[in-house]
Design a protein around this motif. Structure first.
Motif, mmCIF file in Angstrom:
data_model
loop_
_atom_site.group_PDB
_atom_site.id
_atom_site.type_symbol
_atom_site.label_atom_id
_atom_site.label_comp_id
_atom_site.label_asym_id
_atom_site.label_seq_id
_atom_site.Cartn_x
_atom_site.Cartn_y
_atom_site.Cartn_z
ATOM 1 N N ASN A 55 -10.214 3.230 38.315
ATOM 2 C CA ASN A 55 -10.391 2.207 39.278
ATOM 3 C C ASN A 55 -11.002 0.935 38.786
ATOM 4 O OD1 ASN A 55 -9.711 1.539 42.245
ATOM 5 N ND2 ASN A 55 -12.077 1.398 42.432
ATOM 6 N N LEU A 56 -10.026 -0.204 38.270
ATOM 7 C CA LEU A 56 -10.341 -1.310 38.187
ATOM 8 C C LEU A 56 -10.202 -2.368 39.414
ATOM 9 C CD1 LEU A 56 -11.223 -3.677 36.227
ATOM 10 C CD2 LEU A 56 -8.976 -3.773 35.097
ATOM 11 N N ALA A 57 -11.475 -2.709 39.853
ATOM 12 C CA ALA A 57 -11.258 -3.702 40.984
ATOM 13 C C ALA A 57 -12.399 -4.486 41.191
ATOM 14 C CB ALA A 57 -11.119 -2.593 42.376
ATOM 15 N N GLY A 58 -12.311 -5.651 41.725
ATOM 16 C CA GLY A 58 -13.416 -6.815 42.051
ATOM 17 C C GLY A 58 -14.135 -7.065 40.857
ATOM 18 N N GLY A 59 -13.577 -6.886 39.868
ATOM 19 C CA GLY A 59 -14.351 -7.158 38.533
ATOM 20 C C GLY A 59 -15.333 -6.248 37.970
ATOM 21 N N PHE A 60 -15.225 -4.837 38.657
ATOM 22 C CA PHE A 60 -16.139 -3.986 37.968
ATOM 23 C C PHE A 60 -14.985 -2.415 37.823
ATOM 24 C CE2 PHE A 60 -19.087 -6.143 40.317
ATOM 25 C CZ PHE A 60 -20.094 -6.118 39.526
ATOM 26 N N LEU A 61 -15.533 -1.598 36.915
ATOM 27 C CA LEU A 61 -14.657 -0.501 36.624
ATOM 28 C C LEU A 61 -15.594 0.780 36.483
ATOM 29 C CD1 LEU A 61 -15.111 0.046 33.622
ATOM 30 C CD2 LEU A 61 -12.941 -1.515 33.116
ATOM 31 N N GLU A 62 -15.131 1.888 36.796
ATOM 32 C CA GLU A 62 -15.992 3.054 36.339
ATOM 33 C C GLU A 62 -15.422 3.598 35.069
ATOM 34 O OE1 GLU A 62 -13.223 3.651 37.578
ATOM 35 O OE2 GLU A 62 -12.532 5.616 37.570
ATOM 36 N N LEU A 113 -20.909 2.574 35.540
ATOM 37 C CA LEU A 113 -20.191 1.470 36.207
ATOM 38 C C LEU A 113 -20.498 0.317 35.144
ATOM 39 C CD1 LEU A 113 -19.010 0.385 38.817
ATOM 40 C CD2 LEU A 113 -21.203 -0.549 39.702
ATOM 41 N N ARG A 141 -19.049 -3.971 34.195
ATOM 42 C CA ARG A 141 -18.565 -5.442 34.821
ATOM 43 C C ARG A 141 -17.249 -5.576 33.804
ATOM 44 N NH1 ARG A 141 -23.164 -9.747 36.138
ATOM 45 N NH2 ARG A 141 -21.198 -10.847 36.772
ATOM 46 N N LEU A 196 -12.193 -10.458 33.761
ATOM 47 C CA LEU A 196 -10.680 -10.264 33.763
ATOM 48 C C LEU A 196 -9.943 -11.468 33.169
ATOM 49 C CD1 LEU A 196 -10.345 -9.413 37.688
ATOM 50 C CD2 LEU A 196 -9.805 -7.963 35.492
#
Lengths: 286, 286
Positions: free
Chosen positions: B254-261, B280, B282, B285
């Protein structure tokens, strides 16, 4: 219309619900908050760890300059009981996008001394300030439609003892992960459910801290009985959830040496992966 | 035999290796430790977060009554630099099976004031005291045999800048997750590698804290370039690893909103899932 009837006809809202009242903290001094832990979120007389995490999360949301818990890690030290508690917070670092804080929840022993229950570290941000980019390979969990799932009202109480929390949750379990309740655990470490608050309050980041620790233990589907106390739980909140019920999937892959991990995913009605968590828990091998 | 030739002919051992020397902390006072952060574990001049976690983990292993990090959560506050640092620990709770501690790593600004770099919470136990029960559904990662994998010596440096850490790691990347190095990222958030220390030292819990944050970012395979700083990383150590190289698999869903796990699994030569981590981070992009 009488007040009771009016309340029954009205869905609770974020900010005006039992969950909001029961997580409300009162600032005693800068960074120090009092709360009376409600008996309404207990399971077999133990205060639910997700409810406690929401209490700590709420205190940090007040103490820090950013509102939303992006990542929060809790180490559970001693068992909490309903009743008075104090949350002491520390602002560790403040930045433009993120701020980091620490918080501890204390209760009191017979002599009135503070006993630490939980300690958390968390980094907060503003979910509404994030860009809309989503590039995900995650897929929503395979869960039966809600009308094919089962609530606690559909059968005898699967767990002995008073569990006040069941009255406050809308929890409907996927029949595929309900074998344990019928004495036929699947052997797979999976638990899936539709999740909401019973009074209809929609989800927000704080209620998702409850959601990640509200399902029956995956250990039940592995054929284990008894308590599975959390050692540590870390939750990531990735997106403000859309209105409507959440889907929660919890998976355990590795039960070894008397410990297991529980990985939770929370999906909203818009098919967004809105939160993830992992906890390390102890098991009593039966 | 000259000393240099003798050293080259001998594999380093746990307790007598560069990793052990570079994570060694000196007790200044009860719970307070000095260390000179080595420049040998930098990537593009930044000190590797896994190396720093190992330093903090080592200090806590000295300060707490239990030796092994069962679960350790780190929030990264400011960028560390090679050079003097101090680790301040606090024993939060001691129990029979587990003890919980907190630690912070500080460095110094131009005026000599302490600046906090990282704060961690951790629960420690004794891996050797755990029962042998394993009931796992986890399967080892699909990774090519080591002789079909690629080390940094097999091609041009894929990342510009000095990366001293590459000389100290035995890191052989699965060709299936190496597309990024050839300008053809797979689009899947996966990175897999064989992992060891270059001097042949076998793995232990502390070196696994390095292993979970030592592979190239999964974001590279998602076609992103640039820095992916860790906000928070939690690692669970589940078993003392058997001798021999580790296999490390890192997955981002899940890469979303400028963050990923980034979810990492570490497997040992005996096919045991010996550690798990999630961070978590940052992303910028591109």
């Amino acid at each position: 219309m009488p007040e009771a009837a009016s309340a029954a006809a009205t869905r609770a809202t974020i900010g005006d619900s039992e969950f909001d009242r029961d997580t409300a903290v009162t600032r005693r001094a800068p960074g120090v908050y009092d709360i009376d832990l409600s008996a309404g979120w207990t399971i077999i007389n133990a205060v639910n760890g997700g409810y406690l995490l929401a209490v700590l999360g709420r205190a940090l949301g007040d103490a820090l300059p950013h509102p939303d818990p992006f990542t929060i890690s809790a180490h559970y030290l001693t068992a909490s009981r309903p009743g008075p508690a104090v949350v002491r917070t520390e602002t560790v670092r403040t930045g433009r996008t993120l701020s980091t804080g620490q918080a501890s929840l204390f209760q009191y022993d017979d002599e009135g001394n503070e006993v630490e229950r939980i300690r958390v570290l968390a980094s907060y941000g503003d979910l509404d300030a994030l860009p809309d980019d989503v590039r995900t390979s995650a897929r929503p969990p395979a869960i039966a439609p809600m009308d094919q799932c089962f609530g606690t009202e559909d059968g005898p109480a699967p767990v002995d003892g008073s569990s006040a929390i069941t009255d406050r949750l809308m929890l409907r379990l996927d029949p595929a992960t309900l074998g344990w309740a019928l004495g036929r655990p699947s052997g797979r470490g999976e638990m899936r459910a539709w999740f909401g608050l019973a009074d209809g309050r929609d989800a927000d980041p704080l209620s998702m801290l409850l959601a990640v620790d509200a399902l029956p233990p995956t250990a039940f589907e592995l054929g284990l009985k008894g308590w599975v106390p959390t050692v540590e739980l870390t939750a990531h909140v990735r997106c403000r959830p859309a209105p409507g019920p959440l889907r929660v999937s919890v998976t355990t892959r590795n039960l070894a040496g008397g410990f297991l991990e529980e990985d939770a995913e929370v999906w909203d009605s818009a098919d967004r992966l809105v939160a993830q968590s992992r906890q390390l828990a102890r098991v009593r091998l039966g």
